[in-house]
Design a protein around this motif. Sequence first.
Motif, mmCIF file in Angstrom:
data_model
loop_
_atom_site.group_PDB
_atom_site.id
_atom_site.type_symbol
_atom_site.label_atom_id
_atom_site.label_comp_id
_atom_site.label_asym_id
_atom_site.label_seq_id
_atom_site.Cartn_x
_atom_site.Cartn_y
_atom_site.Cartn_z
ATOM 1 N N THR A 1 0.855 -1.323 0.019
ATOM 2 C CA THR A 1 -0.001 0.163 -0.102
ATOM 3 C C THR A 1 0.824 1.258 0.070
ATOM 4 O O THR A 1 0.265 2.421 -0.406
ATOM 5 N N LYS A 2 2.093 1.222 0.231
ATOM 6 C CA LYS A 2 3.011 2.408 0.238
ATOM 7 C C LYS A 2 4.543 1.786 0.295
ATOM 8 O O LYS A 2 4.591 0.803 0.481
ATOM 9 N N ASP A 3 5.096 2.167 -0.896
ATOM 10 C CA ASP A 3 6.438 2.063 -1.059
ATOM 11 C C ASP A 3 7.173 3.250 -1.427
ATOM 12 O O ASP A 3 6.993 3.967 -2.577
ATOM 13 N N GLY A 4 8.004 3.763 -0.574
ATOM 14 C CA GLY A 4 8.832 5.216 -0.653
ATOM 15 C C GLY A 4 8.995 5.635 0.613
ATOM 16 O O GLY A 4 9.521 4.835 1.531
ATOM 17 N N PRO A 5 9.842 6.878 0.393
ATOM 18 C CA PRO A 5 10.302 7.335 1.772
ATOM 19 C C PRO A 5 9.661 7.735 2.901
ATOM 20 O O PRO A 5 8.477 8.192 2.574
ATOM 21 N N MET A 6 10.167 7.666 3.952
ATOM 22 C CA MET A 6 9.608 7.954 5.361
ATOM 23 C C MET A 6 9.148 9.545 5.233
ATOM 24 O O MET A 6 10.082 10.115 4.559
ATOM 25 N N ILE B 1 8.052 0.292 3.420
ATOM 26 C CA ILE B 1 7.059 -0.346 2.769
ATOM 27 C C ILE B 1 5.899 -0.762 3.702
ATOM 28 O O ILE B 1 6.223 -1.324 5.063
ATOM 29 N N LYS B 2 4.791 -0.403 3.288
ATOM 30 C CA LYS B 2 3.668 -0.784 3.974
ATOM 31 C C LYS B 2 2.723 -1.780 3.090
ATOM 32 O O LYS B 2 2.812 -1.526 2.080
ATOM 33 N N ALA B 3 2.093 -2.579 3.877
ATOM 34 C CA ALA B 3 1.393 -3.872 3.033
ATOM 35 C C ALA B 3 0.377 -4.188 4.129
ATOM 36 O O ALA B 3 0.283 -4.294 5.117
ATOM 37 N N VAL B 4 -0.556 -4.976 3.445
ATOM 38 C CA VAL B 4 -2.018 -5.639 4.044
ATOM 39 C C VAL B 4 -1.953 -6.996 3.422
ATOM 40 O O VAL B 4 -1.758 -7.183 2.291
ATOM 41 N N THR C 1 -3.827 -9.825 2.169
ATOM 42 C CA THR C 1 -4.980 -9.732 1.474
ATOM 43 C C THR C 1 -6.182 -10.724 1.924
ATOM 44 O O THR C 1 -7.369 -10.463 1.961
ATOM 45 N N THR C 2 -5.808 -11.778 2.559
ATOM 46 C CA THR C 2 -6.675 -12.933 3.339
ATOM 47 C C THR C 2 -6.881 -12.553 4.621
ATOM 48 O O THR C 2 -7.896 -12.844 5.175
ATOM 49 N N SER C 3 -5.933 -12.543 5.411
ATOM 50 C CA SER C 3 -6.087 -12.249 6.902
ATOM 51 C C SER C 3 -6.066 -10.882 7.453
ATOM 52 O O SER C 3 -6.774 -10.719 8.367
ATOM 53 N N GLY C 4 -5.851 -9.848 6.668
ATOM 54 C CA GLY C 4 -5.968 -8.658 7.205
ATOM 55 C C GLY C 4 -4.974 -7.814 8.024
ATOM 56 O O GLY C 4 -5.014 -6.864 8.305
ATOM 57 N N HIS C 5 -4.014 -8.734 8.236
ATOM 58 C CA HIS C 5 -2.780 -8.212 8.961
ATOM 59 C C HIS C 5 -2.212 -7.023 8.121
ATOM 60 O O HIS C 5 -2.156 -7.038 6.836
ATOM 61 N N HIS C 6 -1.525 -6.106 8.984
ATOM 62 C CA HIS C 6 -0.824 -5.102 8.347
ATOM 63 C C HIS C 6 0.604 -5.091 8.820
ATOM 64 O O HIS C 6 0.916 -5.486 9.971
ATOM 65 N N VAL C 7 1.704 -4.337 7.973
ATOM 66 C CA VAL C 7 2.891 -4.625 8.289
ATOM 67 C C VAL C 7 3.339 -3.013 7.782
ATOM 68 O O VAL C 7 3.003 -2.643 6.753
ATOM 69 N N ALA C 8 4.512 -2.564 8.704
ATOM 70 C CA ALA C 8 5.136 -1.442 8.139
ATOM 71 C C ALA C 8 6.658 -1.941 8.265
ATOM 72 O O ALA C 8 7.269 -2.479 9.372
ATOM 73 N N ILE C 9 7.455 -1.704 7.218
ATOM 74 C CA ILE C 9 8.783 -1.993 7.023
ATOM 75 C C ILE C 9 9.610 -0.915 6.930
ATOM 76 O O ILE C 9 9.500 -0.476 5.708
ATOM 77 N N ARG C 10 10.490 -0.594 7.552
ATOM 78 C CA ARG C 10 11.373 0.603 7.398
ATOM 79 C C ARG C 10 12.807 0.317 7.551
ATOM 80 O O ARG C 10 13.368 -0.415 8.354
#
Length: 169
Positions: A108-113, A122-125, A127-136
């Motif tokens: 859902t996001k791929d770019g500079p903070m 990188i932020k992602a969801v 698609t089946t479980s609904g978990h969210h992750v933010a990786i910096r």
Amino acid sequence: MDNTGRGRVAKPSKVRKMLGYTPEVREVSEAEDEVNRMSSRLLDAMGIPGTLTDLPAAAGPCDAVDPDFTTYYTVDHPWALGKADVGNFDTAMENLRSRLPGMGWRITKDGPMNSVARNPEIKAVHTTSGHHVAIRALKQRSGDLKPQISVTLISPCYQAPEGTDLSRA
């Protein structure tokens, strides 16, 4: 919500409306184990060596519907990959960009903070479980803080099975 003190929790009829989904009834230990497994797969997807912080996933309040942590909960897993070669951070992020979609994640996001250092994020969801992750990829940090790849993985809200004491979770 019942705002009479401890036990402020949205009525079941409002939970779906507030969250946009009906929380699955799930044992806390199962939800924590799932998040720990997902974190392990994210680490593997990075494909670089380093030292992992040793913090397991843990249940906490689903603030939107149960700020007092009595019925609904989420599982958070903040962790970091440290003592890794900063030169490999770009490789780790590129590996994630290419591998996450095949693992069921939608980026859902791929770019500079939005910070002075403009470190990649990188932020992602899932698609089946609904978990969210933010990786910096924190290549540049203030003071004496060492570079690291920081990961925050958060589950959707779950409903604890009847009789579960979340204060002991």
